[in-house]
Design an enzyme around this catalytic site. Sequence first.
Site, short mmCIF file in Angstrom:
data_model
loop_
_atom_site.label_atom_id
_atom_site.label_comp_id
_atom_site.label_asym_id
_atom_site.label_seq_id
_atom_site.Cartn_x
_atom_site.Cartn_y
_atom_site.Cartn_z
N HIS A 111 0.76 -1.18 0.15
CA HIS A 111 -0.05 -0.03 -0.12
C HIS A 111 0.90 1.34 -0.05
CE1 HIS A 111 -3.37 2.44 0.33
NE2 HIS A 111 -3.96 1.97 1.34
N HIS A 114 -2.99 6.85 -0.95
CA HIS A 114 -3.77 7.32 0.17
C HIS A 114 -3.11 8.21 1.03
CE1 HIS A 114 -6.60 4.06 -1.89
NE2 HIS A 114 -6.49 5.49 -2.59
N TYR A 116 -1.00 7.35 3.15
CA TYR A 116 -0.14 6.67 4.08
C TYR A 116 1.42 6.85 3.99
CZ TYR A 116 -5.13 5.36 4.74
OH TYR A 116 -6.60 5.62 5.05
#
Length: 224
Positions: A111, A114, A116
Amino acid sequence: MGLIIVEATAIEPEGRITANDLGVWDDEHVKGLKWITKQIHANEAKACLQIAHAGRKSRATEVPKAPSAIAFEGYPEPSALTVDDIKALIEKYRQATRRAKEANFDCIEIHAAHGYLIHEFTSPLTNTRTDQYGGTQVNRNRFLYEVIAAVRSEWPLDLPLSLRISAEDYVKEGLHPQQWAEIINGLPHGYVDIVHVSSGGLVKVPIDDYPGYQLMFAKKIRKD
């Protein structure tokens, strides 16, 4: 279903988006994750684990971690990671991957979207470091590259690795699809099999979202 992605599974407790998120930071988690893959495989689908760290957008800790001490709107100011902290996190990504393999996942997704942690390192909007992990785009990419290398040290090249990105920061000074194409082209051939394209999340800006609005980002990255 062909592929089911178990989202936002944290590599450490402070890396959860909220305290309700799944984790893969302890060997004790393997049993529960293995139960999930068993159900998915029983229904003839493939299972993917998205390994994640929320960075400055964590609600699971009082003092979030980030590349720089820049708060996300409405969140507490994070502590800037030291180089030793960064190396420790990279090792946690490696260990999380080992556990995912033990739990019989078919795919790993890193990931990096977004707003992060990995996205925070990569974008100049949230990374104002002046050491080897900041200052230039090459240095800002270093954390992502080292995480991918650590994951691939545990994840065989014949198993797929997906990279979830926010292709557009929606701020002129941020990242755009062209920069992401260059970042992806800088990876060793065959390290990443899938680029899973999303956008936004790093800073609070209005987004004109409509059905298929992110396809142009994916097409640009695929072309380049």
